[in-house]
Design a protein around this motif. Structure first.
Motif, PDB file in Angstrom:
ATOM      1  N   ALA A 467     -15.980  23.979 -56.256  1.00 12.96           N
ATOM      2  CA  ALA A 467     -14.574  24.015 -55.831  1.00 12.96           C
ATOM      3  C   ALA A 467     -13.736  24.701 -56.917  1.00 12.96           C
ATOM      4  CB  ALA A 467     -14.073  22.602 -55.584  1.00 12.96           C
ATOM      5  N   ALA A 468     -12.883  25.605 -56.498  1.00 11.19           N
ATOM      6  CA  ALA A 468     -12.105  26.392 -57.465  1.00 11.19           C
ATOM      7  C   ALA A 468     -11.034  25.551 -58.151  1.00 11.19           C
ATOM      8  CB  ALA A 468     -11.457  27.582 -56.763  1.00 11.19           C
ATOM      9  N   GLY A 469     -10.465  24.614 -57.421  1.00  9.60           N
ATOM     10  CA  GLY A 469      -9.376  23.833 -58.009  1.00  9.60           C
ATOM     11  C   GLY A 469      -8.138  24.700 -58.200  1.00  9.60           C
ATOM     12  N   GLY A 470      -7.238  24.256 -59.103  1.00 14.38           N
ATOM     13  CA  GLY A 470      -6.022  25.022 -59.372  1.00 14.38           C
ATOM     14  C   GLY A 470      -4.911  24.794 -58.379  1.00 14.38           C
ATOM     15  N   GLU A 471      -5.135  23.898 -57.396  1.00 15.68           N
ATOM     16  CA  GLU A 471      -4.070  23.635 -56.429  1.00 15.68           C
ATOM     17  C   GLU A 471      -2.859  22.998 -57.155  1.00 15.68           C
ATOM     18  OE1 GLU A 471      -8.028  23.307 -54.256  1.00 15.68           O
ATOM     19  OE2 GLU A 471      -7.191  22.524 -56.135  1.00 15.68           O
ATOM     20  N   VAL A 472      -1.685  23.284 -56.658  1.00 20.30           N
ATOM     21  CA  VAL A 472      -0.444  22.752 -57.247  1.00 20.30           C
ATOM     22  C   VAL A 472       0.427  22.192 -56.127  1.00 20.30           C
ATOM     23  CG1 VAL A 472       1.664  23.238 -58.557  1.00 20.30           C
ATOM     24  CG2 VAL A 472      -0.482  24.408 -59.147  1.00 20.30           C
ATOM     25  N   VAL A 473       0.946  20.988 -56.354  1.00 21.96           N
ATOM     26  CA  VAL A 473       1.898  20.419 -55.414  1.00 21.96           C
ATOM     27  C   VAL A 473       3.093  19.904 -56.222  1.00 21.96           C
ATOM     28  CG1 VAL A 473       0.850  18.108 -55.460  1.00 21.96           C
ATOM     29  CG2 VAL A 473       2.217  18.818 -53.489  1.00 21.96           C
ATOM     30  N   SER A 474       4.275  20.083 -55.672  1.00 28.66           N
ATOM     31  CA  SER A 474       5.505  19.656 -56.359  1.00 28.66           C
ATOM     32  C   SER A 474       6.125  18.484 -55.627  1.00 28.66           C
ATOM     33  CB  SER A 474       6.517  20.807 -56.423  1.00 28.66           C
ATOM     34  OG  SER A 474       6.002  21.872 -57.210  1.00 28.66           O
ATOM     35  N   GLY A 624     -21.766  16.332 -58.582  1.00 30.20           N
ATOM     36  CA  GLY A 624     -21.256  16.114 -59.924  1.00 30.20           C
ATOM     37  C   GLY A 624     -20.589  17.308 -60.547  1.00 30.20           C
ATOM     38  N   ASP A 625     -20.411  18.382 -59.760  1.00 32.59           N
ATOM     39  CA  ASP A 625     -19.748  19.573 -60.291  1.00 32.59           C
ATOM     40  C   ASP A 625     -18.234  19.400 -60.179  1.00 32.59           C
ATOM     41  OD1 ASP A 625     -22.208  20.873 -60.766  1.00 32.59           O
ATOM     42  OD2 ASP A 625     -22.317  21.451 -58.654  1.00 32.59           O
ATOM     43  N   ALA A 626     -17.546  19.582 -61.321  1.00 32.06           N
ATOM     44  CA  ALA A 626     -16.092  19.424 -61.349  1.00 32.06           C
ATOM     45  C   ALA A 626     -15.407  20.666 -60.810  1.00 32.06           C
ATOM     46  CB  ALA A 626     -15.634  19.145 -62.780  1.00 32.06           C
ATOM     47  N   LEU A 627     -14.101  20.502 -60.489  1.00 34.25           N
ATOM     48  CA  LEU A 627     -13.298  21.654 -60.098  1.00 34.25           C
ATOM     49  C   LEU A 627     -13.332  22.684 -61.223  1.00 34.25           C
ATOM     50  CD1 LEU A 627     -10.110  19.788 -58.761  1.00 34.25           C
ATOM     51  CD2 LEU A 627     -12.131  20.499 -57.447  1.00 34.25           C
ATOM     52  N   ASP A 628     -13.422  23.937 -60.841  1.00 32.10           N
ATOM     53  CA  ASP A 628     -13.397  24.971 -61.880  1.00 32.10           C
ATOM     54  C   ASP A 628     -12.102  24.888 -62.698  1.00 32.10           C
ATOM     55  OD1 ASP A 628     -15.857  25.881 -61.135  1.00 32.10           O
ATOM     56  OD2 ASP A 628     -15.103  27.540 -59.909  1.00 32.10           O
ATOM     57  N   ASN A 629     -11.010  24.553 -62.026  1.00 38.44           N
ATOM     58  CA  ASN A 629      -9.708  24.398 -62.694  1.00 38.44           C
ATOM     59  C   ASN A 629      -9.044  23.147 -62.153  1.00 38.44           C
ATOM     60  OD1 ASN A 629      -9.401  27.168 -64.122  1.00 38.44           O
ATOM     61  ND2 ASN A 629      -9.918  27.706 -62.006  1.00 38.44           N
ATOM     62  N   ALA A 630      -8.460  22.370 -63.067  1.00 40.26           N
ATOM     63  CA  ALA A 630      -7.781  21.160 -62.619  1.00 40.26           C
ATOM     64  C   ALA A 630      -6.604  21.510 -61.720  1.00 40.26           C
ATOM     65  CB  ALA A 630      -7.295  20.369 -63.824  1.00 40.26           C
TER      66      ALA A 630
END
Length: 693
Positions: A467-474, A624-630
Motif C-alpha cells: 500500500a502506497a499510503g500518503g493519504e491526507v484528511v483534514s 506485515g508490510d507497512a504503508l510505503d508512506n504514513a
C-alpha cells in the motif's frame, strides 16, 4: 527303399550280388542283406519302416509289408567278394522261408570249414574273406561241419526271433523359455524383441522343418485367452494366428501390439532348431491376477505358455509338443523429476494463466492419470488476507482450487497427463517476510497398468505492491463557548458547548494485499516527536498539558498532574474490502490557548487563531508490510468566540447616602471560548479627562 547309411546288398537267384546305392525297389524274389548298423527306410503304400540294427540283417518284401530278421553278429558281407558269390533258387527259397518264419538264416550263409579249422575268417566260395562275399568270424572254439548251403533248412534249429521293425514316433517334449521387457516411451525404445532356440531331436525319421507350427490342438484356446487377458492402455488386444508368417499377432486399432513368431531350421537334415521370437511394439497392461491355462498375470510379469507341434518326414507328429514359456516383464515405472518452479508476480500477473512443468519420464506405459493428492501438507500454512485457506479438488482430481475464508477461489492449478500444468492467481496469497510464498502441491501419476509415481508442483508467489499510503484528511474543529448565556461566567451544563466533537474519515488504500485494521495506529516511528511537540506547545487555561497514547491507540492530552482531559483524538479503523476506513473523532473538553508559538515547523503549529496538529497514521497489510508512506490526519482547532462586553446599564450612587458604601454593578460579558484570564482597567481613561477634582 532308401539306404540312409551303412552297407547293403541285393541277392537274386542266378544273378550277381548288387550293392545298394541310395533308393531302389526291393522285389519279392530278392533278398536284402546288410551289415550291422546299416540304416534303411522302407516305404510301402505310403507307410515308412526303418531297419537300423547293430547286427547284420536279412530282409524280404511280402504282400503284408517288410519282414526282417537279425543274423549272427559274426557274419559280414564284403564288397570284394561280390563277384565270387552266386545263389541259386534253392538258396533264395531257403533264406526267404527262414525269414518268413521269423528264424535266423545265418547257418545258410556258412561255408564248410574242412581243411581250414585254424582260419580266423572263412568265406563262401573262397578260402579267405579277401575273396569271399560272406565271411564268418570264428573264435576257434567251434567248427562248421557242413559245406556250402543247407538247402534242407531245419526250422527247428536255434535262431533269434525279431518282430517286424516299425517307425518310432518322434518324442518332442523339449522346453525353452524367454523373457522380454517392455520398452520405454520416454526413451522411444519400442519395439523390443527377445528370442530363444531349442533343438528338437528326430527319432526314426527326420523332422520336417516346414511342419513346425503352433499346436493346432491348443492354438485356438491360446488365442482366446490372449484376446481376453492382454490389453494395452486399457483396451483389448485382438490376437490371430497368421499361418503364412507362422506367427501369433496381436493388434489394436489396426496397429501391431505384440507378436510371437516361429522359425524352424535343420542343419543335419534330421533334427530341427526351433526359434521363437517375441516382439513388443506397444505397452502391454500388467493388471489383473488371472491364472488361466495359457496366460497368467503375476504382478509385473505376464507368462504365456506356447505349445509347438511338428511332424517327421512321414507325417508322424511329435508325441509331446514343444513348450515355450514366454515372460513379458513390465518395463520402467513412471518417474517425476524436480519441478524448477513457476513464479507468479501478484502485482502484474494476477488473473493471468501461467504455465509450468514437472519433468516426467513416462516409463514403459502411457500415463492414465495425474491426480492431486487428497492430503496437501504444503497448503497447511497458506493464508489469504491473513486468514486460513482451504482447497478443493475436482472429480477428475486434476484440478486443485485454493479457497479463501469466504470460499472464494484465490488460485487454480490444473494438471495435464504429461506433467505440464497451468496456474491462475485470482486472489490474494499472503507472503512471508521475504515477500515470497512457496506452494508445494503433491501429485501422483498412474500409468495404464497401475504403476505410480509421486511428484510435486512448486509454485512461488511474489508479493505485489505494498500500500502506497500518503493519504491526507483534514478535520477542522472550532472551539466551543464557555458562557452561552453571557453571564460572564461558565456555569457548565447548558451554559457551555464543551465538549466539542468533530469527526472525519481517513481511507487507507490497500496494495496487492488486504490491509489489516488491527494494525492501524499513530505511526510508532514518529510518536515520540509528536508527543514532545504537543507537550511543549499546547496549554489549556495557562496550564501545561501532558499527551500520551492509551492502550487503544488514542491520543490523550490531560492537565499536568491531573486526570483532567483537555483534548483527545480517537481512531476507529474498519475493514472496507481490501482497504481500511479510519473513523476520526476529535473531542475537545477544555479550551486550548491559542498563543502564537512562533513555530511553524513540525507536527504542531500555533499561530494565534489556529492550532494545527499533524497526526501521522501507519498500518500494515496482512503480510506485515507497512504503508510505503504514513497517512496524515491534519487537525485544525480554530479559536472560538472572543470575550465580549455588553452595555452596562450603570449604577447610581447617592453621595449623601452611599458614601463609603460598596455599590455593585455589572457589565454584561460573554466569556466566549476561553476562560477570562483577567479584566483590568486601561491605563488611558478618556472618560475621566473632564472630571473635577
Amino acid at each position: 527303399m532308401k539306404l540312409v547309411s551303412g552297407d547293403g546288398f541285393l541277392i537274386k537267384a542266378g544273378k550277381d550280388v548288387q550293392p545298394v546305392i541310395d533308393e531302389f525297389m526291393l522285389q519279392p524274389d530278392e533278398i536284402l542283406v546288410a551289415n550291422g548298423d546299416a540304416k534303411f527306410i522302407f516305404v510301402k503304400d505310403g507307410v515308412e519302416q526303418v531297419v537300423n540294427q547293430p547286427c547284420p540283417t536279412c530282409t524280404v518284401v511280402t504282400p503284408e509289408g517288410i519282414q526282417s530278421v537279425d543274423l549272427d553278429e559274426k557274419i559280414a558281407f564284403n564288397y570284394e567278394g561280390m563277384g565270387n558269390a552266386s545263389f541259386d533258387s534253392n538258396n533264395i527259397d531257403a533264406i526267404q522261408s527262414a525269414i518268413l518264419l521269423g528264424q535266423d538264416p545265418t547257418l545258410l550263409f556258412e561255408p564248410t570249414a574242412a581243411g581250414n579249422e585254424s582260419a580266423g575268417n572263412v568265406g563262401i566260395n573262397g578260402s579267405s574273406s579277401a575273396a569271399s562275399f560272406v565271411s564268418i568270424n570264428y573264435d576257434n572254439d567251434s567248427m562248421l561241419a557242413e559245406a556250402g548251403f543247407d538247402t534242407a533248412y531245419d526250422p527247428n534249429q536255434a535262431r533269434n526271433e525279431l518282430d517286424p521293425l516299425v517307425i518310432v514316433q518322434p518324442d518332442g517334449g523339449e522346453s525353452a523359455s524367454l523373457v522380454v521387457t517392455e520398452g520405454d516411451l520416454g526413451d522411444k525404445t519400442y519395439p523390443v524383441s527377445s528370442s530363444t532356440s531349442v533343438l528338437v531331436e528326430a527319432s526314426t525319421l527326420p523332422l520336417d522343418p516346414q511342419s513346425f507350427v503352433f499346436d493346432p490342438l491348443t492354438v485356438n484356446a491360446l488365442l482366446t485367452e490372449l484376446s481376453r487377458d492382454i490389453t494395452s492402455g486399457g483396451q483389448a488386444v485382438t490376437f490371430i494366428y497368421d499361418t503364412q508368417a507362422n506367427a501369433i499377432i496381436g493388434t489394436l486399432d489396426g496397429k501391431q501390439v505384440m507378436s510371437i513368431a516361429l522359425e524352424a531350421t535343420s542343419i543335419n537334415g534330421r533334427d530341427v532348431t526351433v526359434t521363437v521370437t517375441t516382439t513388443i511394439n506397444q505397452p502391454i497392461d500388467h493388471t489383473g491376477n488371472n491364472t488361466d491355462s495359457y496366460v497368467v498375470h503375476n504382478g509385473d510379469q505376464i507368462n504365456i505358455d506356447v505349445a509347438i507341434q511338428a511332424q517327421d518326414s512321414s507325417g508322424n507328429s511329435l508325441e509331446k509338443p514343444v513348450n515355450v514359456d514366454i515372460g513379458v516383464i513390465d518395463g520402467a515405472n513412471p518417474e517425476f523429476g524436480t519441478d524448477k518452479g513457476t513464479y507468479i508476480d501478484e502485482a502484474t500477473e494476477t488473473g493471468k494463466t501461467i504455465s509450468g512443468d514437472v519433468p516426467l519420464d513416462l516409463g514403459s506405459d502411457a500415463i492414465a492419470s495425474i491426480r492431486f493428492n487428497g492430503e496437501q501438507a504444503g497448503l497447511s500454512s497458506i493464508t489469504s488476507d491473513g486468514k486460513p485457506t482451504s482447497f478443493s479438488i475436482n472429480s477428475e482430481s486434476n484440478e486443485l482450487t485454493i479457497l479463501n475464508s469466504d470460499n472464494e477461489p484465490v488460485m487454480v492449478v490444473t494438471m495435464a497427463k504429461d506433467g505440464s500444468y497451468t496456474v491462475t492467481l485470482t486472489g490474494v496469497i499472503d507472503q512471508d517476510t521475504n515477500d515470497l510464498t512457496t506452494i508445494n502441491l503433491d501429485v501422483t501419476a498412474t500409468d495404464k497398468d497401475g504403476d505410480t509415481a509421486n511428484g510435486q508442483v512448486n509454485i512461488f508467489v511474489k508479493d505485489g505492491a505494498d500500500a502506497a499510503g500518503g493519504e491526507v484528511v483534514s478535520v477542522t474543529l472550532t472551539e466551543g463557548d464557555r458562557d452561552v448565556d453571557g453571564s460572564g461566567t461558565s456555569t457548565g451544563g447548558a451554559d457551555t458547548t464543551y465538549p466539542v466533537v468533530k469527526t472525519g474519515e481517513l481511507t487507507l488504500v490497500a496494495g496487492e494485499d488486504r490491509l489489516d485494521p488491527n494494525t492501524v495506529a499513530i505511526d510508532a516511528s514518529q510518536q515520540a516527536a509528536l508527543i514532545k511537540e504537543l507537550n511543549t506547545e499546547l496549554i489549556s487555561g495557562g496550564q501545561p498539558l501532558t499527551f500520551t497514547i492509551d492502550a487503544n491507540g488514542n491520543l490523550i492530552g490531560t492537565i499536568v498532574g491531573t486526570d483532567t482531559v483537555a483534548v483527545r483524538v480517537e481512531l476507529t479503523p474498519k475493514q472496507d474490502g481490501q482497504n481500511v476506513n479510519v473513523e476520526i473523532k476529535i473531542i475537545q473538553e477544555l479550551p486550548l490557548d491559542h498563543n502564537a508559538s512562533g513555530n511553524s515547523d513540525g507536527f504542531v503549529t500555533v499561530n494565534g487563531n489556529d492550532i494545527s496538529i499533524k497526526v501521522p497514521v501507519q498500518a500494515q497489510d496482512v503480510e506485515g508490510d507497512a504503508l510505503d508512506n504514513a497517512a496524515n490526519i491534519d487537525i485544525t482547532i480554530v479559536d472560538g468566540a472572543n470575550p465580549e462586553f455588553g452595555t452596562d446599564k450603570g449604577v447610581v450612587i447617592n453621595e449623601s447616602t452611599d458614601a463609603d458604601k460598596i455599590i455593585n454593578g455589572q457589565i454584561p460579558l460573554d466569556v466566549g471560548s476561553d476562560d477570562i484570564a483577567h479584566i483590568h482597567f486601561n491605563a488611558e481613561q478618556s472618560g475621566l479627562a473632564n472630571m473635577l477634582k
